[in-house]
Design a protein around this motif. Sequence first.
Motif, PDB file in Angstrom:
ATOM      1  N   GLY A  43     205.866 -25.004  73.844  1.00  0.00           N
ATOM      2  CA  GLY A  43     207.131 -24.561  73.351  1.00  0.00           C
ATOM      3  C   GLY A  43     208.178 -25.755  73.026  1.00  0.00           C
ATOM      4  O   GLY A  43     208.888 -25.729  72.103  1.00  0.00           O
ATOM      5  N   GLN A  44     208.272 -26.455  74.147  1.00  0.00           N
ATOM      6  CA  GLN A  44     209.198 -27.578  73.794  1.00  0.00           C
ATOM      7  C   GLN A  44     208.664 -28.719  72.842  1.00  0.00           C
ATOM      8  O   GLN A  44     209.841 -29.002  71.871  1.00  0.00           O
ATOM      9  CB  GLN A  44     209.352 -28.581  75.054  1.00  0.00           C
ATOM     10  CG  GLN A  44     210.001 -27.759  76.201  1.00  0.00           C
ATOM     11  CD  GLN A  44     210.346 -28.639  77.139  1.00  0.00           C
ATOM     12  OE1 GLN A  44     209.979 -29.941  77.400  1.00  0.00           O
ATOM     13  NE2 GLN A  44     211.128 -28.171  78.087  1.00  0.00           N
ATOM     14  N   VAL A  45     207.372 -28.799  72.601  1.00  0.00           N
ATOM     15  CA  VAL A  45     206.841 -29.604  71.300  1.00  0.00           C
ATOM     16  C   VAL A  45     207.220 -29.019  70.163  1.00  0.00           C
ATOM     17  O   VAL A  45     207.527 -29.736  69.252  1.00  0.00           O
ATOM     18  CB  VAL A  45     205.289 -30.008  71.427  1.00  0.00           C
ATOM     19  CG1 VAL A  45     204.837 -30.651  70.492  1.00  0.00           C
ATOM     20  CG2 VAL A  45     205.160 -30.822  72.989  1.00  0.00           C
ATOM     21  N   TYR A  46     207.007 -27.737  70.063  1.00  0.00           N
ATOM     22  CA  TYR A  46     207.230 -27.207  68.811  1.00  0.00           C
ATOM     23  C   TYR A  46     208.857 -27.150  68.438  1.00  0.00           C
ATOM     24  O   TYR A  46     209.184 -27.511  67.029  1.00  0.00           O
ATOM     25  CB  TYR A  46     206.885 -25.493  68.926  1.00  0.00           C
ATOM     26  CG  TYR A  46     205.583 -25.098  68.954  1.00  0.00           C
ATOM     27  CD1 TYR A  46     204.526 -25.942  67.918  1.00  0.00           C
ATOM     28  CD2 TYR A  46     204.937 -24.193  69.760  1.00  0.00           C
ATOM     29  CE1 TYR A  46     203.036 -25.584  68.143  1.00  0.00           C
ATOM     30  CE2 TYR A  46     203.498 -24.128  69.647  1.00  0.00           C
ATOM     31  CZ  TYR A  46     202.922 -24.848  68.898  1.00  0.00           C
ATOM     32  OH  TYR A  46     201.394 -24.201  68.724  1.00  0.00           O
ATOM     33  N   TYR A  47     209.758 -27.313  69.390  1.00  0.00           N
ATOM     34  CA  TYR A  47     210.942 -27.251  69.160  1.00  0.00           C
ATOM     35  C   TYR A  47     211.218 -28.728  68.628  1.00  0.00           C
ATOM     36  O   TYR A  47     212.110 -28.944  67.687  1.00  0.00           O
ATOM     37  CB  TYR A  47     211.825 -27.068  70.562  1.00  0.00           C
ATOM     38  CG  TYR A  47     213.389 -26.918  70.346  1.00  0.00           C
ATOM     39  CD1 TYR A  47     214.083 -25.904  70.154  1.00  0.00           C
ATOM     40  CD2 TYR A  47     213.945 -28.229  70.601  1.00  0.00           C
ATOM     41  CE1 TYR A  47     215.344 -26.028  69.994  1.00  0.00           C
ATOM     42  CE2 TYR A  47     215.424 -28.313  70.429  1.00  0.00           C
ATOM     43  CZ  TYR A  47     215.772 -27.256  70.108  1.00  0.00           C
ATOM     44  OH  TYR A  47     217.289 -26.971  69.995  1.00  0.00           O
ATOM     45  N   GLU A  48     210.641 -29.935  69.382  1.00  0.00           N
ATOM     46  CA  GLU A  48     211.048 -31.144  68.766  1.00  0.00           C
ATOM     47  C   GLU A  48     210.404 -31.255  67.329  1.00  0.00           C
ATOM     48  O   GLU A  48     211.192 -31.986  66.588  1.00  0.00           O
ATOM     49  CB  GLU A  48     210.332 -32.037  69.846  1.00  0.00           C
ATOM     50  CG  GLU A  48     210.968 -32.242  71.190  1.00  0.00           C
ATOM     51  CD  GLU A  48     212.443 -32.606  71.181  1.00  0.00           C
ATOM     52  OE1 GLU A  48     212.824 -33.339  70.263  1.00  0.00           O
ATOM     53  OE2 GLU A  48     212.996 -32.289  72.188  1.00  0.00           O
ATOM     54  N   LEU A  49     209.589 -30.522  67.160  1.00  0.00           N
ATOM     55  CA  LEU A  49     208.856 -30.702  65.554  1.00  0.00           C
ATOM     56  C   LEU A  49     209.541 -29.866  64.676  1.00  0.00           C
ATOM     57  O   LEU A  49     209.175 -29.620  63.641  1.00  0.00           O
ATOM     58  CB  LEU A  49     207.530 -30.428  65.539  1.00  0.00           C
ATOM     59  CG  LEU A  49     206.609 -31.532  66.346  1.00  0.00           C
ATOM     60  CD1 LEU A  49     204.985 -30.690  66.605  1.00  0.00           C
ATOM     61  CD2 LEU A  49     206.417 -32.702  65.531  1.00  0.00           C
ATOM     62  N   ASN A  50     210.599 -29.153  65.104  1.00  0.00           N
ATOM     63  CA  ASN A  50     211.248 -28.247  64.487  1.00  0.00           C
ATOM     64  C   ASN A  50     210.710 -26.819  63.806  1.00  0.00           C
ATOM     65  O   ASN A  50     211.051 -26.233  63.009  1.00  0.00           O
ATOM     66  CB  ASN A  50     212.102 -28.744  63.117  1.00  0.00           C
ATOM     67  CG  ASN A  50     212.953 -29.938  63.434  1.00  0.00           C
ATOM     68  OD1 ASN A  50     213.779 -29.805  64.508  1.00  0.00           O
ATOM     69  ND2 ASN A  50     213.295 -31.183  62.660  1.00  0.00           N
ATOM     70  N   ASP A  51     209.843 -26.657  64.802  1.00  0.00           N
ATOM     71  CA  ASP A  51     208.879 -25.674  64.324  1.00  0.00           C
ATOM     72  C   ASP A  51     209.269 -24.271  65.177  1.00  0.00           C
ATOM     73  O   ASP A  51     208.726 -24.175  66.095  1.00  0.00           O
ATOM     74  CB  ASP A  51     207.338 -25.652  64.566  1.00  0.00           C
ATOM     75  CG  ASP A  51     206.539 -24.678  63.948  1.00  0.00           C
ATOM     76  OD1 ASP A  51     206.896 -23.467  63.704  1.00  0.00           O
ATOM     77  OD2 ASP A  51     205.225 -24.847  63.704  1.00  0.00           O
ATOM     78  N   TYR A  52     210.511 -23.995  64.875  1.00  0.00           N
ATOM     79  CA  TYR A  52     211.032 -22.922  65.809  1.00  0.00           C
ATOM     80  C   TYR A  52     210.490 -21.678  65.942  1.00  0.00           C
ATOM     81  O   TYR A  52     210.479 -20.983  67.114  1.00  0.00           O
ATOM     82  CB  TYR A  52     212.529 -22.747  65.474  1.00  0.00           C
ATOM     83  CG  TYR A  52     213.424 -24.001  65.226  1.00  0.00           C
ATOM     84  CD1 TYR A  52     213.650 -24.943  66.428  1.00  0.00           C
ATOM     85  CD2 TYR A  52     214.120 -24.546  64.149  1.00  0.00           C
ATOM     86  CE1 TYR A  52     214.083 -26.017  66.244  1.00  0.00           C
ATOM     87  CE2 TYR A  52     214.659 -25.392  64.004  1.00  0.00           C
ATOM     88  CZ  TYR A  52     214.589 -26.508  65.198  1.00  0.00           C
ATOM     89  OH  TYR A  52     215.416 -27.745  65.055  1.00  0.00           O
ATOM     90  N   ASP A  53     209.741 -20.933  64.922  1.00  0.00           N
ATOM     91  CA  ASP A  53     209.275 -19.635  65.009  1.00  0.00           C
ATOM     92  C   ASP A  53     207.955 -19.926  65.868  1.00  0.00           C
ATOM     93  O   ASP A  53     207.525 -18.967  66.547  1.00  0.00           O
ATOM     94  CB  ASP A  53     208.470 -19.362  63.517  1.00  0.00           C
ATOM     95  CG  ASP A  53     209.758 -18.972  62.685  1.00  0.00           C
ATOM     96  OD1 ASP A  53     210.894 -18.591  63.193  1.00  0.00           O
ATOM     97  OD2 ASP A  53     209.468 -18.998  61.519  1.00  0.00           O
ATOM     98  N   ALA A  54     207.401 -21.040  65.927  1.00  0.00           N
ATOM     99  CA  ALA A  54     206.176 -21.421  66.707  1.00  0.00           C
ATOM    100  C   ALA A  54     206.686 -21.354  68.241  1.00  0.00           C
ATOM    101  O   ALA A  54     206.180 -20.752  69.218  1.00  0.00           O
ATOM    102  CB  ALA A  54     205.450 -22.535  66.302  1.00  0.00           C
ATOM    103  N   ALA A  55     207.885 -21.888  68.304  1.00  0.00           N
ATOM    104  CA  ALA A  55     208.090 -22.140  69.753  1.00  0.00           C
ATOM    105  C   ALA A  55     208.928 -20.762  70.121  1.00  0.00           C
ATOM    106  O   ALA A  55     208.497 -20.595  71.278  1.00  0.00           O
ATOM    107  CB  ALA A  55     209.526 -23.099  69.672  1.00  0.00           C
TER     108      ALA A  55
END
Length: 525
Positions: A101-113
């Motif tokens: 979830g943190q990786v998705y956040y850093e990649l700006n993939d908020y829906d995935a997070a």
Amino acid sequence: MIPKMRFNHLHLLVAVLGVAALQGAVAQTASSSSGCASVTPLQAEVTKNPQNVDALVRLGEAQLCLGRAQRSQVLLQAARDNLENASNLDGKNFSARFLLGQVYYELNDYDAAILEYSQLTKLFPDNASGFYQLGVVQARIRRTDEAIAAFRSAVQLAGSAKLDAGFQRDANVALAGQLLIKNDFLGAAAAFKAAQEFAPTETALQVSEAQALFDGGKNAEALEVVNRVLAKNRADVAAAWLIASVYEKEKQLDRALRELNRSLAVIAAPKDRALLLLKRGLIESALGKTDASIETLRQSVTADGTLFEARFAYGSALLAGTKPNAKLALDQFKAADKLRSGDGEVQLGLANAQSLLGNHRAAYTNAQNAIRLLSSNPARVSAARFVAARSAYLAGLYREATSEFRTLVTQEAGNAEYKYWLGLCLVQRRDYTAAIEILIEAIKLVPNNLEYRVALSAAYIGAKRFADAVTVARAVVKVAPNNAEAWFNLGLALLNQGKVAEGKKALQTSANLGNQAAKDLLKKL
């Protein structure tokens, strides 16, 4: 008057702690690159055994740490791939899903997070961290209601599990920050108060509680809290600003000034002094102490020339003074514009200063900018439009001035001043019939205004209705014998009626009163 709306919640003074908490929340496991685990041996371990979930998680965590520190998309994507593999191999591995979830956040993939953390909260409904991180992501994309629900769950679960004080403090502060966005000030105050249990020496939390109480209309309760802060530290600039605001709201302005002075007596830091001097200057302005306000705001700007609000307030005060200093005001507005470009109120200030200096074309340009930038505030747009219209007229831009004044008259049909200026524009454009009509409307609204009647007499002259011009001009000079322009219009109308001697006499009276146009015309007769 200094526009007050700008200073209701001075962003430089009391930071919303919830926002600060959220900015670092997702990065809670990150550190400098030197504190990250080495990727190479972990990569070797995964290569040797690609089904090793624990190794995949540790490798993904190391890549996440380094990816953050180095701002490397490549490392973050590698971390994503390894953590997705770990999650696929063991769907109930908390660390894999949490870090993913943190990786998705850093990649700006908020829906995935959000999807990842939502699954995490279902798999581990008693774990506060999952709800907290879910709230962080929801807050990041401004899903405030969802963020509030997630943070509430995190607060409740953390309390039940008696998690460490730092986590509980952050969860409550994050909740407070989201409640402030919803204008639930009392709810935010309660959350800030709860956070203090886990950080009892953090006075900023107490000030934030007091600010929320104040914003929620609980002035007495806000005073109680902020006084506790000031009793321990009179130099707390946020508390000093807030206590002055409370007394200001209660219309105890003198008390507000005294409280500010008590703190100013012990505060040495220039930036802190600048803030409190700004506040004092604004209150002095509200009390009608114009000269004192100007001096105080000058001191604020001297203490910190980078404080936008002080520059703006000082410029506004200089224009509002008994003897407006447009040149110095212009300098302040220019400095404010450099500090924060694209501000509509600054553009309006620039327009007013330029107008007073006679730079009417520049004033018109600035006022046009203000109209565009203040579009969400109809009252301020009208103020800017009037400056634009008047400046256009004085710059000889009669077509533009006519357009602006027509808009103002349409928006506010009962405003005689707008109709008067529109009449002047129409006279300049030789549309005398329309000018007469609109000036008569202005006079009906304000029958005793002699300027309006003088303008009407000029419009009658332009329309060759000389008898009407004589009637109106005579009525003006009867009650205002020193009105040079009315005598000029009377003389001109009489001449056009063939009454040369009487006309020359009226023109001579106008000339004696200093009217240059009358002097020039007499030389030609």
